[in-house]
Design an enzyme around this catalytic site. Structure first.
Site, PDB file in Angstrom:
ATOM      1  N   GLU A  70       0.840  -1.204   0.000  1.00 27.70           N
ATOM      2  CA  GLU A  70       0.000   0.000   0.000  1.00 27.70           C
ATOM      3  C   GLU A  70       0.876   1.256   0.000  1.00 27.70           C
ATOM      4  OE1 GLU A  70      -3.202   1.418  -0.905  1.00 27.70           O
ATOM      5  OE2 GLU A  70      -3.800  -0.365   0.224  1.00 27.70           O
ATOM      6  N   GLU A  77       1.520   6.307  -7.150  1.00 29.22           N
ATOM      7  CA  GLU A  77       0.462   7.256  -7.518  1.00 29.22           C
ATOM      8  C   GLU A  77       0.957   8.691  -7.427  1.00 29.22           C
ATOM      9  OE1 GLU A  77      -2.933   6.391  -5.077  1.00 29.22           O
ATOM     10  OE2 GLU A  77      -3.551   4.714  -6.348  1.00 29.22           O
TER      11      GLU A  77
END
Length: 122
Positions: A70, A77
């Site tokens: 994560e 991102e």
């Protein structure tokens, strides 16, 4: 800009930078908060049903894997967003693939955890 501008010269500085990255991610990323909540829930259930030490170590590896992925997803991102503000199919693909890695490992982790619970409770 020097390529070494962001390189930490000391181990302590590296640890501080890593800690800052983790803390910032947990403050700003909803999915990391969900992952942490699920990790706490899994640890509580594991304690209540008295899973073995070996199974507990596996659970911690799985939790560490999900949270680590994560964090990597968040880094990917943000890097993509830094490079381009415009929609681009490659930018979307990179983000989707990073999210897919988290999702895939999460599903595998859930299956393994169910197997651990089944083994413990049967």
């Amino acid at each position: 800009m020097s390529q070494h501008k962001y390189k930490n010269k000391h181990f302590g500085a590296s640890v501080r930078a890593a800690t800052q990255g983790i803390v910032k991610s947990f403050k700003t990323e909803r999915n990391l908060k969900i992952d942490l909540l699920m990790a706490i829930l899994v640890i509580i259930i594991s304690c209540l049903v008295h899973i073995s030490l070996t199974h507990f170590m596996i659970v911690f590896i799985l939790i560490g894997g999900v949270i680590s992925l994560e964090l990597m997803n968040t880094a990917i991102e943000q890097t993509v967003d830094l490079v381009t503000e415009e929609w681009h199919p490659l930018a979307k693909a990179a983000k989707d693939m990073a999210a897919g890695a988290v999702w895939f490992f999460s599903i595998i982790s859930a299956i393994i955890y169910m197997m651990i619970l089944y083994d413990t409770l049967s």
